[in-house]
Write a protein that holds these residues in place. Sequence first.
Motif, short mmCIF file in Angstrom:
data_model
loop_
_atom_site.label_atom_id
_atom_site.label_comp_id
_atom_site.label_asym_id
_atom_site.label_seq_id
_atom_site.Cartn_x
_atom_site.Cartn_y
_atom_site.Cartn_z
N TRP A 16 -34.47 57.85 -39.91
CA TRP A 16 -35.03 59.15 -40.32
C TRP A 16 -33.98 60.25 -40.20
CZ3 TRP A 16 -35.43 63.43 -37.07
CH2 TRP A 16 -35.96 64.58 -37.68
N ALA A 17 -33.27 60.27 -39.08
CA ALA A 17 -32.25 61.31 -38.88
C ALA A 17 -31.16 61.24 -39.94
CB ALA A 17 -31.65 61.16 -37.48
N PRO A 47 -25.63 62.08 -39.85
CA PRO A 47 -26.46 62.10 -41.05
C PRO A 47 -25.66 61.66 -42.27
CG PRO A 47 -25.89 64.32 -40.37
CD PRO A 47 -25.43 63.41 -39.27
N ARG A 58 -40.08 59.89 -33.25
CA ARG A 58 -39.46 60.18 -34.55
C ARG A 58 -40.42 60.94 -35.47
NH1 ARG A 58 -39.79 54.96 -37.07
NH2 ARG A 58 -41.94 55.71 -37.34
N ASP A 59 -41.64 60.46 -35.56
CA ASP A 59 -42.60 61.09 -36.47
C ASP A 59 -42.99 62.48 -36.02
OD1 ASP A 59 -42.52 58.79 -37.98
OD2 ASP A 59 -44.34 57.95 -37.11
N GLU A 100 -40.29 64.88 -37.12
CA GLU A 100 -40.40 65.16 -38.56
C GLU A 100 -41.59 66.06 -38.85
OE1 GLU A 100 -40.54 62.70 -42.76
OE2 GLU A 100 -41.26 61.73 -40.93
N SER A 129 -32.15 63.09 -42.92
CA SER A 129 -32.84 64.35 -42.62
C SER A 129 -31.92 65.42 -42.04
CB SER A 129 -34.00 64.09 -41.65
OG SER A 129 -34.91 63.18 -42.20
N GLU A 130 -30.64 65.37 -42.37
CA GLU A 130 -29.70 66.41 -41.93
C GLU A 130 -29.69 66.56 -40.42
OE1 GLU A 130 -30.59 69.99 -44.05
OE2 GLU A 130 -30.88 68.94 -45.93
N THR A 131 -29.78 65.43 -39.72
CA THR A 131 -29.90 65.46 -38.27
C THR A 131 -28.91 64.51 -37.62
OG1 THR A 131 -32.26 65.99 -38.44
CG2 THR A 131 -31.50 65.10 -36.34
#
Length: 309
Positions: A129-130, A94, A299-300, A303, A133-135
């Motif tokens: 996205w990750a 991330p 992915r969605d 989230e 997103s702290e992933t």
Amino acid sequence: MNRPLLAAVLVLSLTACSEDPEPPHVPPDGGADAGTDAGVDGGVDAGPDDGGSTSSGGAGKLPCDGTGTVTSDNQTYAYCVARVAGVELKIVEPRGGIVPRPVRLAIYLHGDGARAHTRDEAPRAQAPWAYVSETLYVSALAPNRCSWWTRPSLTTCTGTPTETDRDVSGENASALAEVIDTLRKRWDIVNEPLLFGGSAGGSVFLTGSFLPRYGSRFRGIHALGCGGTVSWSGALEWDGNRPEQRGSTRLFYVYGDRDPALADIQASIAAYRGYSIPVGETVIAGASGCGFDDLGAVRDLWERNLGSL
């Protein structure tokens, strides 16, 4: 982020792709479309953590055997290539500087032929996205470099695997468990929910082998694109009725109403509901196999459903 698929489907979104030949009841990764959906049933109970801790406390990271990059929306993301238990991992950390420790873990399992991994399609669709997103994002290549649901000794990616090629002994499940344990030792990872994603054969592996064996150890969101099956052993090795074992585990299926493996997917949904696991499903009208955006859908889904836990 523009999500026309989410707008059409409302509750669930998942994604993956591949052009590999389709084995019986195990479709390859696919493309893009939209359809109808049904919501999640059941609740989510908090599970135990590690000795009172909420994260693994790991540090040191994994050494990279190689590196690579993917570009999405004119931004470039670097990944580290590492290997654990015979599994090649493409790891995207991330964004630095703004991410508090600990981080979440999202791990994606490709479909037959592994093209979503080897062609970087999965990291390109999911890692951005990750990243924000702290992933910690990981795309994992099956030990045989072809398919997660087939035994490690089946190393050819050509032809059509059959039911006799299944990894019924659980070698791949054991390898994935070792991967997760190692990642938790090398990064400070939130205990749960872990984020699992699969397409086609990856979804078959998660529902048929990994989840029945290790579901009580590794709990979280399973985003299951264009695939799914009942437990190959006919049961779970843990009790879904016990909140302390089930924890945050919930399953989300997305599949086409013309999928050749439709009966297997629907049987999987019924079986896991019977184990008292919260289950949601989205049905894509007119889609066959992975004939929709399953990589983006995974992915969605990650989230969308993190916010409900």
